[in-house]
Design a protein around this motif. Structure first.
Motif, PDB file in Angstrom:
ATOM      1  N   THR A   1       0.675  -1.410  -0.094  1.00  0.00           N
ATOM      2  CA  THR A   1       0.105  -0.090  -0.031  1.00  0.00           C
ATOM      3  C   THR A   1       0.775   0.992  -0.145  1.00  0.00           C
ATOM      4  O   THR A   1       0.207   2.355  -0.432  1.00  0.00           O
ATOM      5  CB  THR A   1      -1.012   0.049   1.151  1.00  0.00           C
ATOM      6  N   ALA A   2       1.987   1.364   0.451  1.00  0.00           N
ATOM      7  CA  ALA A   2       3.105   2.296   0.411  1.00  0.00           C
ATOM      8  C   ALA A   2       3.432   2.515  -1.229  1.00  0.00           C
ATOM      9  O   ALA A   2       3.684   3.717  -1.395  1.00  0.00           O
ATOM     10  CB  ALA A   2       4.061   2.202   1.395  1.00  0.00           C
ATOM     11  N   GLN A   3       3.718   1.353  -1.838  1.00  0.00           N
ATOM     12  CA  GLN A   3       4.156   1.513  -3.307  1.00  0.00           C
ATOM     13  C   GLN A   3       2.844   1.830  -4.404  1.00  0.00           C
ATOM     14  O   GLN A   3       3.342   2.327  -5.233  1.00  0.00           O
ATOM     15  CB  GLN A   3       5.015   0.173  -3.658  1.00  0.00           C
ATOM     16  N   PHE A   4       1.935   1.178  -4.090  1.00  0.00           N
ATOM     17  CA  PHE A   4       0.893   1.471  -5.082  1.00  0.00           C
ATOM     18  C   PHE A   4      -0.531   2.241  -4.284  1.00  0.00           C
ATOM     19  O   PHE A   4      -1.051   1.544  -3.176  1.00  0.00           O
ATOM     20  CB  PHE A   4       0.302  -0.070  -5.382  1.00  0.00           C
ATOM     21  N   SER A   5      -0.871   3.209  -4.798  1.00  0.00           N
ATOM     22  CA  SER A   5      -1.711   4.097  -4.055  1.00  0.00           C
ATOM     23  C   SER A   5      -3.207   3.887  -4.481  1.00  0.00           C
ATOM     24  O   SER A   5      -4.171   4.373  -4.231  1.00  0.00           O
ATOM     25  CB  SER A   5      -1.421   5.456  -4.242  1.00  0.00           C
ATOM     26  N   GLU A   6      -3.372   3.133  -5.733  1.00  0.00           N
ATOM     27  CA  GLU A   6      -4.707   2.868  -6.304  1.00  0.00           C
ATOM     28  C   GLU A   6      -5.312   1.848  -5.660  1.00  0.00           C
ATOM     29  O   GLU A   6      -4.889   1.226  -4.707  1.00  0.00           O
ATOM     30  CB  GLU A   6      -4.679   2.445  -7.798  1.00  0.00           C
ATOM     31  N   ASP A   7      -6.733   1.553  -5.821  1.00  0.00           N
ATOM     32  CA  ASP A   7      -7.492   0.509  -5.200  1.00  0.00           C
ATOM     33  C   ASP A   7      -6.839  -0.826  -5.734  1.00  0.00           C
ATOM     34  O   ASP A   7      -6.432  -0.987  -6.739  1.00  0.00           O
ATOM     35  CB  ASP A   7      -8.975   0.470  -5.516  1.00  0.00           C
ATOM     36  N   LEU A   8      -6.709  -1.812  -4.857  1.00  0.00           N
ATOM     37  CA  LEU A   8      -6.157  -3.056  -5.013  1.00  0.00           C
ATOM     38  C   LEU A   8      -6.703  -4.204  -4.227  1.00  0.00           C
ATOM     39  O   LEU A   8      -7.520  -4.009  -3.546  1.00  0.00           O
ATOM     40  CB  LEU A   8      -4.644  -3.269  -4.754  1.00  0.00           C
ATOM     41  N   LEU A   9      -6.308  -5.490  -4.743  1.00  0.00           N
ATOM     42  CA  LEU A   9      -7.089  -6.747  -4.307  1.00  0.00           C
ATOM     43  C   LEU A   9      -5.716  -7.471  -3.804  1.00  0.00           C
ATOM     44  O   LEU A   9      -5.082  -7.936  -4.616  1.00  0.00           O
ATOM     45  CB  LEU A   9      -8.010  -7.400  -5.228  1.00  0.00           C
ATOM     46  N   LEU A  10      -5.955  -8.083  -2.689  1.00  0.00           N
ATOM     47  CA  LEU A  10      -4.872  -9.253  -2.283  1.00  0.00           C
ATOM     48  C   LEU A  10      -5.317 -10.475  -2.055  1.00  0.00           C
ATOM     49  O   LEU A  10      -6.454 -10.530  -1.252  1.00  0.00           O
ATOM     50  CB  LEU A  10      -4.111  -8.570  -0.899  1.00  0.00           C
ATOM     51  N   VAL A  11      -5.037 -11.461  -2.683  1.00  0.00           N
ATOM     52  CA  VAL A  11      -5.611 -12.840  -2.617  1.00  0.00           C
ATOM     53  C   VAL A  11      -4.358 -13.648  -2.121  1.00  0.00           C
ATOM     54  O   VAL A  11      -3.484 -14.004  -2.517  1.00  0.00           O
ATOM     55  CB  VAL A  11      -5.858 -13.387  -4.209  1.00  0.00           C
ATOM     56  N   GLY A  12      -5.144 -14.466  -0.588  1.00  0.00           N
ATOM     57  CA  GLY A  12      -4.007 -14.893   0.153  1.00  0.00           C
ATOM     58  C   GLY A  12      -5.030 -16.427   0.604  1.00  0.00           C
ATOM     59  O   GLY A  12      -5.622 -16.745   0.226  1.00  0.00           O
ATOM     60  N   HIS A  13      -4.427 -16.622   1.831  1.00  0.00           N
ATOM     61  CA  HIS A  13      -5.029 -17.718   2.645  1.00  0.00           C
ATOM     62  C   HIS A  13      -5.586 -17.393   3.914  1.00  0.00           C
ATOM     63  O   HIS A  13      -5.326 -16.121   4.262  1.00  0.00           O
ATOM     64  CB  HIS A  13      -3.753 -18.682   3.006  1.00  0.00           C
ATOM     65  N   GLY A  14      -6.104 -18.264   4.629  1.00  0.00           N
ATOM     66  CA  GLY A  14      -6.980 -17.812   5.791  1.00  0.00           C
ATOM     67  C   GLY A  14      -5.809 -17.100   6.831  1.00  0.00           C
ATOM     68  O   GLY A  14      -6.162 -15.750   7.147  1.00  0.00           O
ATOM     69  N   PRO A  15      -4.790 -17.575   7.203  1.00  0.00           N
ATOM     70  CA  PRO A  15      -3.775 -16.848   8.019  1.00  0.00           C
ATOM     71  C   PRO A  15      -3.301 -15.516   7.526  1.00  0.00           C
ATOM     72  O   PRO A  15      -3.037 -14.472   8.325  1.00  0.00           O
ATOM     73  CB  PRO A  15      -2.682 -17.863   8.399  1.00  0.00           C
ATOM     74  N   SER A  16      -2.971 -15.384   6.065  1.00  0.00           N
ATOM     75  CA  SER A  16      -2.565 -14.218   5.621  1.00  0.00           C
ATOM     76  C   SER A  16      -3.598 -13.146   5.377  1.00  0.00           C
ATOM     77  O   SER A  16      -3.312 -11.797   5.418  1.00  0.00           O
ATOM     78  CB  SER A  16      -1.994 -14.537   4.141  1.00  0.00           C
ATOM     79  N   VAL A  17      -4.994 -13.633   5.411  1.00  0.00           N
ATOM     80  CA  VAL A  17      -5.990 -12.746   5.332  1.00  0.00           C
ATOM     81  C   VAL A  17      -6.114 -12.030   6.660  1.00  0.00           C
ATOM     82  O   VAL A  17      -6.164 -10.912   6.724  1.00  0.00           O
ATOM     83  CB  VAL A  17      -7.469 -13.372   5.028  1.00  0.00           C
ATOM     84  N   VAL A  18      -5.973 -12.707   7.652  1.00  0.00           N
ATOM     85  CA  VAL A  18      -5.647 -12.193   9.037  1.00  0.00           C
ATOM     86  C   VAL A  18      -4.642 -11.212   9.276  1.00  0.00           C
ATOM     87  O   VAL A  18      -4.562  -9.824   9.780  1.00  0.00           O
ATOM     88  CB  VAL A  18      -5.602 -13.314   9.782  1.00  0.00           C
ATOM     89  N   GLY A  19      -3.321 -11.609   8.834  1.00  0.00           N
ATOM     90  CA  GLY A  19      -2.205 -10.852   8.819  1.00  0.00           C
ATOM     91  C   GLY A  19      -2.188  -9.650   8.299  1.00  0.00           C
ATOM     92  O   GLY A  19      -1.804  -8.637   8.799  1.00  0.00           O
ATOM     93  N   THR A  20      -2.581  -9.486   7.078  1.00  0.00           N
ATOM     94  CA  THR A  20      -2.734  -8.412   6.181  1.00  0.00           C
ATOM     95  C   THR A  20      -3.665  -7.412   6.688  1.00  0.00           C
ATOM     96  O   THR A  20      -3.280  -6.316   6.682  1.00  0.00           O
ATOM     97  CB  THR A  20      -2.970  -8.796   4.708  1.00  0.00           C
ATOM     98  N   THR A  21      -4.552  -7.793   7.008  1.00  0.00           N
ATOM     99  CA  THR A  21      -5.927  -7.086   7.658  1.00  0.00           C
ATOM    100  C   THR A  21      -5.148  -6.297   8.771  1.00  0.00           C
ATOM    101  O   THR A  21      -5.350  -5.145   9.193  1.00  0.00           O
ATOM    102  CB  THR A  21      -6.840  -7.962   7.953  1.00  0.00           C
ATOM    103  N   GLN A  22      -4.725  -7.233   9.659  1.00  0.00           N
ATOM    104  CA  GLN A  22      -4.223  -6.662  11.167  1.00  0.00           C
ATOM    105  C   GLN A  22      -3.035  -5.702  10.942  1.00  0.00           C
ATOM    106  O   GLN A  22      -2.856  -4.776  11.732  1.00  0.00           O
ATOM    107  CB  GLN A  22      -3.977  -7.900  12.142  1.00  0.00           C
ATOM    108  N   GLY A  23      -2.236  -6.111   9.714  1.00  0.00           N
ATOM    109  CA  GLY A  23      -0.879  -5.147   9.441  1.00  0.00           C
ATOM    110  C   GLY A  23      -1.515  -3.774   9.130  1.00  0.00           C
ATOM    111  O   GLY A  23      -0.743  -2.734   9.187  1.00  0.00           O
ATOM    112  N   LEU A  24      -2.674  -3.640   8.754  1.00  0.00           N
ATOM    113  CA  LEU A  24      -3.172  -2.177   8.378  1.00  0.00           C
ATOM    114  C   LEU A  24      -3.994  -1.637   9.434  1.00  0.00           C
ATOM    115  O   LEU A  24      -4.067  -0.413   9.793  1.00  0.00           O
ATOM    116  CB  LEU A  24      -3.909  -2.226   7.009  1.00  0.00           C
ATOM    117  N   VAL A  25      -5.003  -2.394  10.084  1.00  0.00           N
ATOM    118  CA  VAL A  25      -6.007  -1.983  11.086  1.00  0.00           C
ATOM    119  C   VAL A  25      -5.450  -2.098  12.339  1.00  0.00           C
ATOM    120  O   VAL A  25      -6.264  -1.427  13.142  1.00  0.00           O
ATOM    121  CB  VAL A  25      -7.431  -2.582  10.806  1.00  0.00           C
TER     122      VAL A  25
END
Length: 212
Positions: A144-168
């Motif tokens: 999100t620091a490198q790409f400012s446009e709207d985007l989609l991340l496709v991962g696994h159960g644990p990475s959905v949790v981790g990426t979300t928590q990494g931002l919120v």
């Protein structure tokens, strides 16, 4: 500045539907989507039509690439393979470092893969739960620091949790069922979660959330 990040888990796995597949598989820790998982991925793509997504990032495991490819075909976008979104390299789940298809082999099957993209973060096997959350959170922050446009991340159960928590932040309880959607919106410097594990786009959902 406003930015929307959609975070999705892959569709249903073949080994969830047919556990015997694991015993005969050449790459047992890299299962493909099941038939109903392919349908879930297509429904995910239809859900995201018109949402303004400009970039798709996916874990390089086969099931996540297949899911991302269904969406990419519908949205007419390339796919960036990001190692930082990979499955949790948990030694209790995986007796050895998981073997997956090389990127060049994946590209021959999935032409939408952007071969010029370089991953932000490289995971290391074996990986603790703390390392997983650090790795996936850092991945979301770097992308999100490198790409400012709207985007989609496709991962696994644990990475959905981790990426979300990494931002919120880590105080949120993240729901990460198969082919779910998390929606995060950045308003100035703060991320707000507008959807948490939403599955309203799916014709069939799981009763019990499985990570492995």
């Amino acid at each position: 500045m406003t930015q929307t990040v959609w975070i999705a888990r892959h569709g249903n796995r073949l080994d969830f539907v047919n556990p015997e597949w694991f015993n005969k598989a050449e790459r047992p820790y890299d299962p493909p989507l099941s038939i109903d998982g392919e349908l879930q991925a297509a429904q995910l793509g239809q859900r995201l039509v018109g949402k303004g997504i400009r970039h798709i990032f996916a874990s390089p495991f086969l099931r996540t690439v297949q899911t991302a490819n269904q969406v990419a075909e519908i949205l007419d976008l390339p796919i960036k393979l990001e190692l930082g979104l990979s499955e949790w390299l948990n030694p209790e789940w995986m007796a050895t470092e998981p073997e997956r298809l090389p990127n060049e082999v994946l590209h021959k099957q999935f032409q939408r893969i952007d071969t010029s993209y370089t991953s932000c973060v490289i995971p290391e096997y074996p990986e603790t739960s703390v390392a997983l959350l650090k790795r996936t959170g850092e991945t979301a922050q770097r992308i999100t620091a490198q790409f400012s446009e709207d985007l989609l991340l496709v991962g696994h159960g644990p990475s959905v949790v981790g990426t979300t928590q990494g931002l919120v932040g880590a105080t949120q309880d993240i729901k990460a069922s198969l082919c779910c959607l998390v929606k995060l919106v950045r308003q100035e410097k703060q991320w707000v979660m507008e959807l948490n594990g939403d599955t309203s786009h799916l014709s069939k959902t799981e009763d019990v959330i499985r990570f492995n």
